[in-house]
Design an enzyme around this catalytic site. Sequence first.
Site, mmCIF file in Angstrom:
data_model
loop_
_atom_site.group_PDB
_atom_site.id
_atom_site.type_symbol
_atom_site.label_atom_id
_atom_site.label_comp_id
_atom_site.label_asym_id
_atom_site.label_seq_id
_atom_site.Cartn_x
_atom_site.Cartn_y
_atom_site.Cartn_z
ATOM 1 N N LYS A 1 4.118 -11.202 -6.337
ATOM 2 C CA LYS A 1 2.773 -10.788 -5.900
ATOM 3 C C LYS A 1 1.809 -10.854 -7.080
ATOM 4 O O LYS A 1 2.138 -10.394 -8.176
ATOM 5 C CB LYS A 1 2.867 -9.365 -5.343
ATOM 6 C CG LYS A 1 1.607 -8.834 -4.686
ATOM 7 C CD LYS A 1 1.881 -7.462 -4.065
ATOM 8 C CE LYS A 1 0.687 -6.894 -3.335
ATOM 9 N NZ LYS A 1 0.983 -5.581 -2.729
ATOM 10 N N SER B 1 -0.273 -5.078 2.107
ATOM 11 C CA SER B 1 -1.004 -6.024 1.288
ATOM 12 C C SER B 1 -0.142 -7.154 0.705
ATOM 13 O O SER B 1 -0.682 -8.162 0.269
ATOM 14 C CB SER B 1 -1.665 -5.282 0.129
ATOM 15 O OG SER B 1 -0.698 -4.738 -0.735
ATOM 16 N N SER C 1 2.707 -1.381 1.979
ATOM 17 C CA SER C 1 2.385 -2.779 1.669
ATOM 18 C C SER C 1 3.583 -3.717 1.475
ATOM 19 O O SER C 1 3.399 -4.927 1.399
ATOM 20 C CB SER C 1 1.498 -2.845 0.426
ATOM 21 O OG SER C 1 0.178 -2.522 0.761
#
Lengths: 98, 487
Positions: free
Chosen positions: B79, B154, B178
Amino acid sequence: MSSQSQIDKKTIQKIASLAQLALTAKEEDLYTTQLGQILNYVSQLSEVNTENIEPMVTATEMLVTFREDEVKKMLTPDEVLSNAPERSGHLFKVPPVL
Amino acid sequence: MDFDKLSVKTIAEKIQNKELKAQEVVAESLNRAKKSQKDLNSFITICEAEALKKAEQIDKQVSGGKGVGPLCGVPVAVKDILLTKGIKTTAASKILGNFIPPYSSTVVEKLERAGAVIIGKTNLDEFAMGASNENSAFGVVKNPWDLTRVPGGSSGGSAAAVAAKITPASIGTDTGGSIREPANFCGIVGIKPTYGRVSRFGVVAFASSLDQVGPMADTVESAALMLEVISGKDEKDSTSANVAVEEFSKIKAKDVKGLRVGLPKEYFVDGIEADVKKSVEEAIKILKDAGAQVKEISLPMTKHGIAVYYLIAPCEASANLSRYDGIRFGYRSSDATSLEELYKRSRGEGFGAEPKRRIMLGTFALSSGYYDAYYKKACQVRRLIKEDFDKAFTQVDVIVTPVTTGPAFKIGDKSSDPLAMYLNDIFTLPPSLAGIPGISLNCGYTKQGLPIGVQLLSNHFEEAKLIQAGCVIEANQKEVKKVPYGL
Protein backbone atom coordinates in the site's frame (compact mmCIF):
# COMPACT_ATOMS: atom_id res chain seq x y z
CA MET A 1 -23.15 18.05 23.33
CA SER A 2 -26.55 19.06 22.02
CA SER A 3 -28.39 17.53 19.12
CA GLN A 4 -28.66 20.99 17.59
CA SER A 5 -25.77 21.58 15.22
CA GLN A 6 -23.44 24.41 16.30
CA ILE A 7 -21.99 24.68 12.84
CA ASP A 8 -22.54 27.81 10.81
CA LYS A 9 -20.38 29.36 8.14
CA LYS A 10 -18.63 31.62 10.65
CA THR A 11 -17.62 28.61 12.73
CA ILE A 12 -16.34 26.85 9.62
CA GLN A 13 -14.18 29.87 8.79
CA LYS A 14 -12.80 29.96 12.32
CA ILE A 15 -12.01 26.22 12.29
CA ALA A 16 -10.36 26.49 8.85
CA SER A 17 -8.19 29.27 10.19
CA LEU A 18 -7.20 27.19 13.26
CA ALA A 19 -6.38 24.30 10.93
CA GLN A 20 -4.35 26.58 8.58
CA LEU A 21 -6.52 25.47 5.69
CA ALA A 22 -7.52 27.72 2.80
CA LEU A 23 -11.06 26.78 1.74
CA THR A 24 -12.99 27.99 -1.27
CA ALA A 25 -16.44 29.51 -0.73
CA LYS A 26 -17.94 26.33 -2.17
CA GLU A 27 -15.99 24.19 0.30
CA GLU A 28 -17.12 26.40 3.19
CA ASP A 29 -20.75 25.81 2.21
CA LEU A 30 -20.23 22.08 1.73
CA TYR A 31 -18.47 21.58 5.06
CA THR A 32 -21.04 23.71 6.89
CA THR A 33 -23.73 21.24 5.79
CA GLN A 34 -21.67 18.06 6.09
CA LEU A 35 -20.06 18.79 9.47
CA GLY A 36 -23.50 19.74 10.77
CA GLN A 37 -24.86 16.37 9.66
CA ILE A 38 -21.95 14.44 11.13
CA LEU A 39 -22.09 16.31 14.44
CA ASN A 40 -25.83 15.69 14.65
CA TYR A 41 -25.13 12.01 14.18
CA VAL A 42 -22.39 11.81 16.81
CA SER A 43 -24.53 13.69 19.33
CA GLN A 44 -26.07 10.26 20.08
CA LEU A 45 -23.13 9.79 22.47
CA SER A 46 -24.80 12.16 24.94
CA GLU A 47 -27.20 9.29 25.72
CA VAL A 48 -24.36 7.23 27.18
CA ASN A 49 -23.64 7.58 30.86
CA THR A 50 -19.89 8.05 31.16
CA GLU A 51 -19.68 9.24 34.72
CA ASN A 52 -16.39 8.17 36.30
CA ILE A 53 -15.24 6.47 33.09
CA GLU A 54 -11.56 7.07 32.38
CA PRO A 55 -11.07 8.19 28.75
CA MET A 56 -9.32 5.55 26.63
CA VAL A 57 -6.80 7.34 24.47
CA THR A 58 -4.84 4.45 23.03
CA ALA A 59 -5.73 0.98 21.84
CA THR A 60 -3.53 -1.09 24.11
CA GLU A 61 -2.70 0.53 27.35
CA MET A 62 0.79 -0.80 27.83
CA LEU A 63 3.39 0.79 30.02
CA VAL A 64 5.79 3.24 28.51
CA THR A 65 9.10 1.51 27.94
CA PHE A 66 12.46 3.18 28.06
CA ARG A 67 15.54 2.60 25.98
CA GLU A 68 19.13 3.69 26.13
CA ASP A 69 19.77 7.08 24.59
CA GLU A 70 22.48 6.08 22.16
CA VAL A 71 23.94 8.02 19.28
CA LYS A 72 23.21 6.19 16.04
CA LYS A 73 23.87 6.83 12.40
CA MET A 74 20.81 8.56 11.01
CA LEU A 75 19.97 10.37 7.79
CA THR A 76 22.41 12.94 6.44
CA PRO A 77 21.29 16.59 6.21
CA ASP A 78 21.08 16.18 2.43
CA GLU A 79 18.78 13.19 2.78
CA VAL A 80 16.62 15.02 5.30
CA LEU A 81 16.29 18.00 2.97
CA SER A 82 15.92 15.94 -0.20
CA ASN A 83 12.16 16.55 -0.39
CA ALA A 84 12.17 20.24 0.53
CA PRO A 85 10.24 22.28 -2.04
CA GLU A 86 12.79 25.07 -1.65
CA ARG A 87 16.09 25.05 0.19
CA SER A 88 19.21 27.05 0.61
CA GLY A 89 22.14 24.80 1.46
CA HIS A 90 21.07 22.88 4.53
CA LEU A 91 18.20 25.22 5.33
CA PHE A 92 14.51 25.16 4.41
CA LYS A 93 13.54 28.28 2.52
CA VAL A 94 10.29 30.12 3.34
CA PRO A 95 8.72 33.43 2.27
CA PRO A 96 9.85 36.48 4.26
CA VAL A 97 8.50 36.33 7.82
CA LEU A 98 9.14 39.95 8.76
CA MET B 1 4.20 -22.01 -14.20
CA ASP B 2 0.57 -21.95 -13.08
CA PHE B 3 0.92 -18.51 -11.52
CA ASP B 4 -2.74 -18.20 -10.49
CA LYS B 5 -2.54 -21.17 -8.17
CA LEU B 6 0.80 -20.42 -6.51
CA SER B 7 0.56 -19.45 -2.85
CA VAL B 8 3.16 -17.38 -1.01
CA LYS B 9 4.68 -20.46 0.59
CA THR B 10 4.79 -22.48 -2.66
CA ILE B 11 6.50 -19.68 -4.57
CA ALA B 12 9.14 -19.23 -1.86
CA GLU B 13 9.78 -22.98 -1.67
CA LYS B 14 9.96 -23.45 -5.43
CA ILE B 15 12.39 -20.57 -5.86
CA GLN B 16 14.54 -21.71 -2.95
CA ASN B 17 14.54 -25.26 -4.42
CA LYS B 18 15.45 -23.88 -7.86
CA GLU B 19 12.24 -25.22 -9.47
CA LEU B 20 11.36 -21.65 -10.38
CA LYS B 21 13.40 -18.51 -10.85
CA ALA B 22 12.56 -15.36 -8.91
CA GLN B 23 13.08 -13.44 -12.13
CA GLU B 24 10.38 -15.33 -14.04
CA VAL B 25 7.88 -15.14 -11.18
CA VAL B 26 8.50 -11.43 -10.66
CA ALA B 27 8.39 -10.72 -14.42
CA GLU B 28 5.00 -12.46 -14.67
CA SER B 29 3.69 -10.48 -11.71
CA LEU B 30 4.96 -7.22 -13.21
CA ASN B 31 3.39 -8.03 -16.57
CA ARG B 32 0.06 -8.64 -14.92
CA ALA B 33 0.34 -5.43 -12.91
CA LYS B 34 1.05 -3.39 -16.05
CA LYS B 35 -1.63 -5.11 -18.11
CA SER B 36 -4.29 -4.63 -15.43
CA GLN B 37 -3.66 -0.93 -14.86
CA LYS B 38 -6.10 0.43 -17.42
CA ASP B 39 -8.95 -1.73 -16.08
CA LEU B 40 -8.21 -1.83 -12.37
CA ASN B 41 -5.88 1.09 -11.54
CA SER B 42 -4.68 -0.80 -8.48
CA PHE B 43 -1.16 0.66 -8.55
CA ILE B 44 0.12 4.18 -8.12
CA THR B 45 3.69 3.13 -8.88
CA ILE B 46 4.98 -0.06 -10.46
CA CYS B 47 8.60 -0.62 -9.46
CA GLU B 48 9.71 -2.63 -12.46
CA ALA B 49 13.44 -1.89 -12.52
CA GLU B 50 13.89 -2.24 -8.75
CA ALA B 51 11.85 -5.45 -8.64
CA LEU B 52 13.73 -7.11 -11.50
CA LYS B 53 17.06 -6.16 -9.94
CA LYS B 54 16.00 -7.58 -6.58
CA ALA B 55 14.78 -10.79 -8.25
CA GLU B 56 18.10 -11.18 -10.00
CA GLN B 57 19.92 -10.80 -6.67
CA ILE B 58 17.70 -13.45 -5.13
CA ASP B 59 18.35 -15.88 -7.97
CA LYS B 60 22.08 -15.30 -7.50
CA GLN B 61 21.84 -15.93 -3.76
CA VAL B 62 19.87 -19.12 -4.36
CA SER B 63 22.26 -20.42 -7.01
CA GLY B 64 25.09 -19.63 -4.60
CA GLY B 65 23.47 -22.04 -2.15
CA LYS B 66 22.18 -19.38 0.22
CA GLY B 67 18.90 -19.63 2.14
CA VAL B 68 17.07 -16.40 1.36
CA GLY B 69 14.10 -16.30 3.72
CA PRO B 70 10.49 -17.37 4.10
CA LEU B 71 9.34 -15.02 1.30
CA CYS B 72 12.15 -15.96 -1.10
CA GLY B 73 11.33 -14.25 -4.40
CA VAL B 74 7.65 -13.73 -3.61
CA PRO B 75 6.18 -10.75 -5.47
CA VAL B 76 4.21 -8.53 -3.13
CA ALA B 77 2.32 -5.28 -3.52
CA VAL B 78 2.57 -2.66 -0.79
CA LYS B 79 0.00 0.00 0.00
CA ASP B 80 1.38 3.38 -1.00
CA ILE B 81 1.24 4.62 2.57
CA LEU B 82 4.27 2.62 3.73
CA LEU B 83 7.53 4.40 3.06
CA THR B 84 9.86 2.76 0.55
CA LYS B 85 13.37 4.21 0.37
CA GLY B 86 13.97 5.82 -3.01
CA ILE B 87 10.50 4.88 -4.31
CA LYS B 88 7.75 7.49 -4.46
CA THR B 89 5.27 7.23 -1.59
CA THR B 90 2.16 9.36 -2.01
CA ALA B 91 -0.55 8.18 0.44
CA ALA B 92 -2.70 8.80 -2.68
CA SER B 93 -2.52 12.52 -1.95
CA LYS B 94 -1.48 15.41 -4.16
CA ILE B 95 0.27 16.83 -1.10
CA LEU B 96 2.76 13.91 -1.19
CA GLY B 97 2.57 13.51 -4.97
CA ASN B 98 6.34 13.73 -5.48
CA PHE B 99 7.55 12.51 -2.10
CA ILE B 100 10.53 10.15 -2.28
CA PRO B 101 11.28 8.84 1.19
CA PRO B 102 14.91 8.75 2.32
CA TYR B 103 14.20 5.66 4.45
CA SER B 104 11.91 2.62 4.48
CA SER B 105 9.21 1.58 6.92
CA THR B 106 10.08 -1.29 9.25
CA VAL B 107 7.47 -3.50 7.56
CA VAL B 108 9.06 -2.95 4.15
CA GLU B 109 12.51 -3.70 5.58
CA LYS B 110 11.21 -6.90 7.15
CA LEU B 111 9.56 -8.00 3.91
CA GLU B 112 12.75 -7.39 1.96
CA ARG B 113 14.91 -9.16 4.53
CA ALA B 114 12.58 -12.17 4.21
CA GLY B 115 13.18 -12.21 0.44
CA ALA B 116 9.98 -10.55 -0.80
CA VAL B 117 10.11 -8.50 -3.98
CA ILE B 118 7.98 -5.36 -3.94
CA ILE B 119 6.56 -5.00 -7.44
CA GLY B 120 4.53 -1.88 -6.81
CA LYS B 121 2.84 0.59 -4.52
CA THR B 122 -0.91 0.18 -4.43
CA ASN B 123 -3.65 2.74 -4.70
CA LEU B 124 -5.73 3.70 -1.67
CA ASP B 125 -8.10 6.31 -0.34
CA GLU B 126 -6.14 9.48 0.34
CA PHE B 127 -4.31 9.08 3.68
CA ALA B 128 -6.29 5.82 4.11
CA MET B 129 -9.46 7.83 4.70
CA GLY B 130 -12.29 6.00 3.02
CA ALA B 131 -14.09 2.73 2.48
CA SER B 132 -14.31 2.65 -1.32
CA ASN B 133 -10.98 3.84 -2.78
CA GLU B 134 -12.92 6.67 -4.44
CA ASN B 135 -11.00 9.27 -2.40
CA SER B 136 -7.67 8.71 -4.18
CA ALA B 137 -5.93 11.60 -5.95
CA PHE B 138 -4.87 8.94 -8.47
CA GLY B 139 -8.34 7.71 -9.45
CA VAL B 140 -10.67 5.01 -8.24
CA VAL B 141 -9.66 1.33 -8.19
CA LYS B 142 -12.09 -1.13 -9.82
CA ASN B 143 -13.22 -4.36 -8.25
CA PRO B 144 -11.95 -7.34 -10.31
CA TRP B 145 -15.25 -9.14 -9.59
CA ASP B 146 -17.25 -6.37 -11.27
CA LEU B 147 -15.49 -3.39 -12.82
CA THR B 148 -18.47 -1.12 -12.10
CA ARG B 149 -18.05 -1.65 -8.37
CA VAL B 150 -15.64 -0.38 -5.71
CA PRO B 151 -12.96 -2.72 -4.34
CA GLY B 152 -13.54 -1.33 -0.85
CA GLY B 153 -11.07 0.81 0.98
CA SER B 154 -8.93 2.17 2.04
CA SER B 155 -6.57 -0.68 1.01
CA GLY B 156 -8.47 -1.06 -2.28
CA GLY B 157 -5.47 -1.44 -4.55
CA SER B 158 -3.88 -4.04 -2.30
CA ALA B 159 -7.13 -6.04 -2.31
CA ALA B 160 -7.69 -5.76 -6.06
CA ALA B 161 -4.09 -6.78 -6.84
CA VAL B 162 -4.48 -10.02 -4.89
CA ALA B 163 -8.00 -10.72 -6.17
CA ALA B 164 -6.85 -10.24 -9.78
CA LYS B 165 -3.92 -12.62 -9.18
CA ILE B 166 -1.26 -9.99 -9.76
CA THR B 167 0.48 -10.87 -6.49
CA PRO B 168 -0.37 -13.68 -4.06
CA ALA B 169 -0.13 -11.26 -1.16
CA SER B 170 -0.05 -7.58 -0.37
CA ILE B 171 0.26 -5.22 2.54
CA GLY B 172 -2.57 -3.00 3.70
CA THR B 173 -3.30 -0.82 6.69
CA ASP B 174 -6.42 -0.87 8.81
CA THR B 175 -7.57 2.02 10.99
CA GLY B 176 -11.29 1.28 11.09
CA GLY B 177 -11.69 -1.60 8.64
CA SER B 178 -9.38 -0.68 5.76
CA ILE B 179 -7.97 -4.21 5.41
CA ARG B 180 -11.03 -6.24 6.38
CA GLU B 181 -13.60 -4.40 4.27
CA PRO B 182 -11.73 -4.50 0.93
CA ALA B 183 -10.71 -8.13 1.56
CA ASN B 184 -14.41 -8.82 2.00
CA PHE B 185 -15.42 -6.95 -1.17
CA CYS B 186 -12.69 -8.65 -3.23
CA GLY B 187 -13.08 -12.22 -1.95
CA ILE B 188 -9.64 -12.51 -0.36
CA VAL B 189 -8.16 -12.84 3.14
CA GLY B 190 -7.17 -9.83 5.24
CA ILE B 191 -5.81 -9.69 8.76
CA LYS B 192 -5.89 -6.63 10.98
CA PRO B 193 -3.44 -7.54 13.70
CA THR B 194 -3.71 -6.52 17.35
CA TYR B 195 -2.75 -2.88 17.81
CA GLY B 196 0.98 -3.02 18.59
CA ARG B 197 1.63 -6.36 16.90
CA VAL B 198 3.21 -4.73 13.84
CA SER B 199 5.49 -1.70 13.78
CA ARG B 200 4.01 1.54 12.47
CA PHE B 201 7.43 3.09 11.90
CA GLY B 202 7.54 4.62 8.44
CA VAL B 203 3.80 4.37 7.87
CA VAL B 204 2.20 7.70 6.96
CA ALA B 205 0.14 8.42 10.08
CA PHE B 206 -3.64 8.81 9.94
CA ALA B 207 -5.04 8.02 13.41
CA SER B 208 -2.17 6.82 15.55
CA SER B 209 -4.14 5.09 18.30
CA LEU B 210 -5.88 2.96 15.66
CA ASP B 211 -3.57 2.52 12.64
CA GLN B 212 -2.23 -1.00 12.14
CA VAL B 213 -0.42 -2.66 9.22
CA GLY B 214 -1.51 -6.11 8.12
CA PRO B 215 -1.39 -8.70 5.35
CA MET B 216 -3.88 -9.36 2.56
CA ALA B 217 -3.56 -12.60 0.64
CA ASP B 218 -5.08 -15.36 -1.47
CA THR B 219 -5.30 -17.86 1.40
CA VAL B 220 -5.28 -17.87 5.19
CA GLU B 221 -1.91 -19.64 5.13
CA SER B 222 -0.35 -16.96 2.92
CA ALA B 223 -1.73 -14.21 5.15
CA ALA B 224 -0.45 -16.04 8.24
CA LEU B 225 3.05 -16.31 6.80
CA MET B 226 3.10 -12.63 5.88
CA LEU B 227 1.90 -11.74 9.39
CA GLU B 228 4.66 -13.84 10.91
CA VAL B 229 7.26 -11.95 8.87
CA ILE B 230 6.05 -8.42 9.64
CA SER B 231 5.17 -8.82 13.35
CA GLY B 232 7.29 -8.00 16.36
CA LYS B 233 8.67 -5.34 18.65
CA ASP B 234 10.44 -2.48 16.91
CA GLU B 235 12.54 -0.05 18.89
CA LYS B 236 11.58 2.65 16.39
CA ASP B 237 7.88 2.36 17.35
CA SER B 238 7.32 2.73 21.07
CA THR B 239 3.75 1.43 20.72
CA SER B 240 4.88 -1.85 19.16
CA ALA B 241 4.41 -4.67 21.64
CA ASN B 242 7.05 -6.91 23.10
CA VAL B 243 4.97 -10.05 22.63
CA ALA B 244 6.35 -13.29 21.21
CA VAL B 245 5.50 -13.87 17.54
CA GLU B 246 4.03 -17.31 17.02
CA GLU B 247 4.60 -19.48 13.96
CA PHE B 248 1.29 -18.46 12.43
CA SER B 249 2.10 -20.15 9.13
CA LYS B 250 2.34 -23.57 10.75
CA ILE B 251 -1.29 -23.49 11.85
CA LYS B 252 -3.25 -26.09 9.89
CA ALA B 253 -6.93 -26.64 9.26
CA LYS B 254 -7.92 -29.40 11.60
CA ASP B 255 -10.90 -29.24 13.90
CA VAL B 256 -11.81 -26.46 16.28
CA LYS B 257 -13.08 -28.80 19.00
CA GLY B 258 -14.01 -26.89 22.10
CA LEU B 259 -13.48 -23.47 20.51
CA ARG B 260 -16.06 -21.15 22.04
CA VAL B 261 -17.62 -18.99 19.35
CA GLY B 262 -19.77 -15.97 20.14
CA LEU B 263 -22.35 -14.38 17.87
CA PRO B 264 -23.04 -10.82 19.03
CA LYS B 265 -26.75 -10.17 18.64
CA GLU B 266 -26.05 -6.50 17.83
CA TYR B 267 -24.21 -7.59 14.65
CA PHE B 268 -27.02 -9.76 13.32
CA VAL B 269 -29.65 -7.13 12.84
CA ASP B 270 -32.17 -6.02 10.25
CA GLY B 271 -30.47 -4.30 7.38
CA ILE B 272 -28.04 -7.11 6.64
CA GLU B 273 -28.67 -8.34 3.12
CA ALA B 274 -30.08 -11.87 2.88
CA ASP B 275 -27.11 -13.22 0.89
CA VAL B 276 -24.67 -11.91 3.51
CA LYS B 277 -26.69 -13.43 6.32
CA LYS B 278 -26.85 -16.79 4.54
CA SER B 279 -23.11 -16.90 3.79
CA VAL B 280 -22.09 -15.92 7.32
CA GLU B 281 -24.46 -18.56 8.70
CA GLU B 282 -22.75 -21.13 6.49
CA ALA B 283 -19.36 -20.16 7.94
CA ILE B 284 -20.79 -20.51 11.44
CA LYS B 285 -22.15 -23.95 10.54
CA ILE B 286 -18.70 -25.03 9.32
CA LEU B 287 -17.21 -24.07 12.69
CA LYS B 288 -20.03 -25.86 14.52
CA ASP B 289 -19.55 -29.01 12.43
CA ALA B 290 -15.81 -28.86 13.24
CA GLY B 291 -16.55 -28.97 16.96
CA ALA B 292 -16.96 -25.33 18.00
CA GLN B 293 -19.49 -24.40 20.66
CA VAL B 294 -21.58 -21.52 19.39
CA LYS B 295 -23.54 -19.15 21.61
CA GLU B 296 -25.18 -15.76 21.39
CA ILE B 297 -23.42 -12.92 23.16
CA SER B 298 -24.09 -9.21 23.56
CA LEU B 299 -21.90 -6.19 22.79
CA PRO B 300 -24.37 -3.47 23.78
CA MET B 301 -22.14 -0.48 22.88
CA THR B 302 -21.86 -1.57 19.21
CA LYS B 303 -24.31 1.08 18.00
CA HIS B 304 -22.01 3.87 19.23
CA GLY B 305 -18.92 2.62 17.37
CA ILE B 306 -19.36 4.88 14.36
CA ALA B 307 -19.92 8.02 16.43
CA VAL B 308 -16.89 7.29 18.61
CA TYR B 309 -14.65 6.48 15.66
CA TYR B 310 -15.70 9.48 13.58
CA LEU B 311 -14.67 11.74 16.43
CA ILE B 312 -11.46 10.06 17.57
CA ALA B 313 -10.03 9.31 14.11
CA PRO B 314 -10.56 12.86 12.74
CA CYS B 315 -9.15 14.37 15.96
CA GLU B 316 -5.99 12.31 15.62
CA ALA B 317 -5.87 12.95 11.87
CA SER B 318 -6.12 16.71 12.33
CA ALA B 319 -3.05 16.55 14.56
CA ASN B 320 -1.11 14.12 12.34
CA LEU B 321 -1.83 16.05 9.15
CA SER B 322 -0.60 19.31 10.64
CA ARG B 323 2.90 18.30 9.53
CA TYR B 324 2.03 19.03 5.89
CA ASP B 325 2.98 22.65 5.79
CA GLY B 326 4.58 23.05 2.37
CA ILE B 327 7.99 23.66 3.89
CA ARG B 328 9.91 20.52 4.74
CA PHE B 329 8.47 18.14 2.17
CA GLY B 330 5.40 17.70 0.01
CA TYR B 331 3.37 20.08 -2.12
CA ARG B 332 4.02 23.81 -1.89
CA SER B 333 1.63 26.40 -3.30
CA SER B 334 3.37 28.69 -5.72
CA ASP B 335 1.29 31.81 -5.08
CA ALA B 336 1.89 32.50 -1.40
CA THR B 337 3.62 35.71 -0.34
CA SER B 338 3.62 35.23 3.45
CA LEU B 339 4.41 32.25 5.65
CA GLU B 340 0.84 31.89 6.89
CA GLU B 341 -0.51 32.08 3.38
CA LEU B 342 1.99 29.43 2.36
CA TYR B 343 0.66 27.03 5.01
CA LYS B 344 -2.96 27.70 4.18
CA ARG B 345 -2.66 27.54 0.43
CA SER B 346 -0.34 24.54 0.33
CA ARG B 347 -2.74 22.61 2.55
CA GLY B 348 -5.87 23.89 0.83
CA GLU B 349 -4.55 22.99 -2.62
CA GLY B 350 -2.73 19.81 -1.59
CA PHE B 351 -5.35 17.93 0.43
CA GLY B 352 -8.37 16.31 -1.16
CA ALA B 353 -11.97 16.61 0.06
CA GLU B 354 -11.98 13.77 2.61
CA PRO B 355 -8.79 14.70 4.50
CA LYS B 356 -10.01 18.31 4.58
CA ARG B 357 -13.36 17.20 5.96
CA ARG B 358 -11.65 15.19 8.68
CA ILE B 359 -9.16 17.94 9.53
CA MET B 360 -12.11 20.31 9.93
CA LEU B 361 -14.09 17.85 12.04
CA GLY B 362 -11.10 16.97 14.22
CA THR B 363 -10.02 20.57 14.69
CA PHE B 364 -13.57 21.47 15.71
CA ALA B 365 -13.87 18.57 18.18
CA LEU B 366 -10.53 19.45 19.77
CA SER B 367 -11.13 23.17 19.90
CA SER B 368 -11.56 25.13 23.08
CA GLY B 369 -15.04 24.67 24.52
CA TYR B 370 -15.79 21.48 22.57
CA TYR B 371 -12.96 19.17 23.63
CA ASP B 372 -14.75 17.63 26.62
CA ALA B 373 -18.09 17.28 24.87
CA TYR B 374 -16.65 15.57 21.80
CA TYR B 375 -13.13 14.16 22.09
CA LYS B 376 -13.17 13.26 25.77
CA LYS B 377 -16.70 11.89 25.59
CA ALA B 378 -15.75 9.72 22.60
CA CYS B 379 -12.71 8.38 24.46
CA GLN B 380 -14.90 7.49 27.43
CA VAL B 381 -17.38 5.59 25.26
CA ARG B 382 -14.39 3.95 23.57
CA ARG B 383 -13.51 2.43 26.93
CA LEU B 384 -17.06 1.10 27.30
CA ILE B 385 -16.77 -0.50 23.83
CA LYS B 386 -13.51 -2.16 24.86
CA GLU B 387 -15.08 -3.35 28.12
CA ASP B 388 -17.86 -5.00 26.06
CA PHE B 389 -15.19 -7.05 24.31
CA ASP B 390 -13.26 -7.77 27.54
CA LYS B 391 -16.45 -9.19 29.01
CA ALA B 392 -17.28 -11.19 25.88
CA PHE B 393 -13.83 -12.78 25.82
CA THR B 394 -14.35 -14.20 29.28
CA GLN B 395 -17.14 -16.29 27.71
CA VAL B 396 -15.89 -17.00 24.18
CA ASP B 397 -12.61 -17.36 22.26
CA VAL B 398 -13.68 -16.04 18.89
CA ILE B 399 -16.48 -13.69 17.83
CA VAL B 400 -18.03 -14.17 14.38
CA THR B 401 -19.76 -11.32 12.53
CA PRO B 402 -20.49 -10.08 9.01
CA VAL B 403 -17.87 -7.64 7.66
CA THR B 404 -20.37 -5.32 6.02
CA THR B 405 -24.13 -5.37 5.53
CA GLY B 406 -23.83 -5.96 1.78
CA PRO B 407 -21.35 -6.77 -0.98
CA ALA B 408 -19.22 -4.26 -2.92
CA PHE B 409 -21.35 -1.28 -3.93
CA LYS B 410 -21.36 0.56 -7.23
CA ILE B 411 -18.78 3.25 -7.91
CA GLY B 412 -20.44 6.61 -7.16
CA ASP B 413 -23.25 5.18 -5.02
CA LYS B 414 -22.09 6.65 -1.71
CA SER B 415 -19.38 9.09 -2.71
CA SER B 416 -21.48 12.24 -2.33
CA ASP B 417 -22.73 11.38 1.15
CA PRO B 418 -19.92 11.04 3.72
CA LEU B 419 -22.23 9.87 6.48
CA ALA B 420 -23.63 7.03 4.34
CA MET B 421 -20.04 6.01 3.59
CA TYR B 422 -19.11 6.08 7.29
CA LEU B 423 -22.08 3.84 8.16
CA ASN B 424 -20.53 1.16 5.96
CA ASP B 425 -17.90 0.61 8.70
CA ILE B 426 -20.38 -0.33 11.42
CA PHE B 427 -19.00 -3.87 12.02
CA THR B 428 -15.30 -3.14 11.63
CA LEU B 429 -14.97 -0.04 13.81
CA PRO B 430 -15.65 -1.38 17.32
CA PRO B 431 -12.82 -3.99 17.14
CA SER B 432 -10.41 -1.28 15.95
CA LEU B 433 -11.39 0.97 18.84
CA ALA B 434 -10.76 -1.93 21.25
CA GLY B 435 -7.41 -2.68 19.59
CA ILE B 436 -8.25 -6.36 19.06
CA PRO B 437 -7.29 -8.38 15.96
CA GLY B 438 -9.67 -9.43 13.22
CA ILE B 439 -9.58 -11.52 10.08
CA SER B 440 -11.87 -11.19 7.11
CA LEU B 441 -12.17 -14.08 4.69
CA ASN B 442 -14.49 -15.18 1.94
CA CYS B 443 -17.43 -17.37 2.95
CA GLY B 444 -19.81 -17.16 -0.03
CA TYR B 445 -21.27 -15.13 -2.87
CA THR B 446 -24.34 -13.10 -3.67
CA LYS B 447 -26.76 -14.33 -6.32
CA GLN B 448 -24.95 -12.12 -8.84
CA GLY B 449 -21.67 -13.77 -7.90
CA LEU B 450 -20.08 -11.05 -5.76
CA PRO B 451 -17.90 -12.27 -2.90
CA ILE B 452 -19.05 -12.06 0.71
CA GLY B 453 -16.75 -12.28 3.71
CA VAL B 454 -16.99 -13.14 7.36
CA GLN B 455 -15.16 -11.35 10.19
CA LEU B 456 -13.62 -13.28 13.07
CA LEU B 457 -12.40 -11.43 16.16
CA SER B 458 -10.33 -12.54 19.15
CA ASN B 459 -8.77 -11.02 22.22
CA HIS B 460 -5.50 -9.05 22.08
CA PHE B 461 -2.58 -11.00 20.62
CA GLU B 462 -4.69 -14.09 19.94
CA GLU B 463 -4.34 -13.97 16.14
CA ALA B 464 -3.52 -17.70 16.23
CA LYS B 465 -7.14 -18.48 17.12
CA LEU B 466 -8.37 -16.44 14.15
CA ILE B 467 -5.99 -18.18 11.78
CA GLN B 468 -7.02 -21.59 13.12
CA ALA B 469 -10.74 -20.87 12.72
CA GLY B 470 -10.12 -19.17 9.37
CA CYS B 471 -8.27 -22.24 8.07
CA VAL B 472 -11.23 -24.43 9.03
CA ILE B 473 -13.76 -22.18 7.27
CA GLU B 474 -11.56 -21.93 4.17
CA ALA B 475 -10.95 -25.70 3.96
CA ASN B 476 -14.65 -26.54 4.23
CA GLN B 477 -16.14 -23.84 2.05
CA LYS B 478 -18.79 -25.32 -0.23
CA GLU B 479 -17.96 -23.37 -3.33
CA VAL B 480 -14.98 -21.28 -4.40
CA LYS B 481 -15.67 -19.14 -7.45
CA LYS B 482 -12.99 -18.00 -9.86
CA VAL B 483 -12.60 -14.27 -10.25
CA PRO B 484 -14.10 -13.30 -13.63
CA TYR B 485 -11.34 -10.77 -14.40
CA GLY B 486 -8.64 -12.68 -16.23
CA LEU B 487 -5.09 -11.63 -17.08
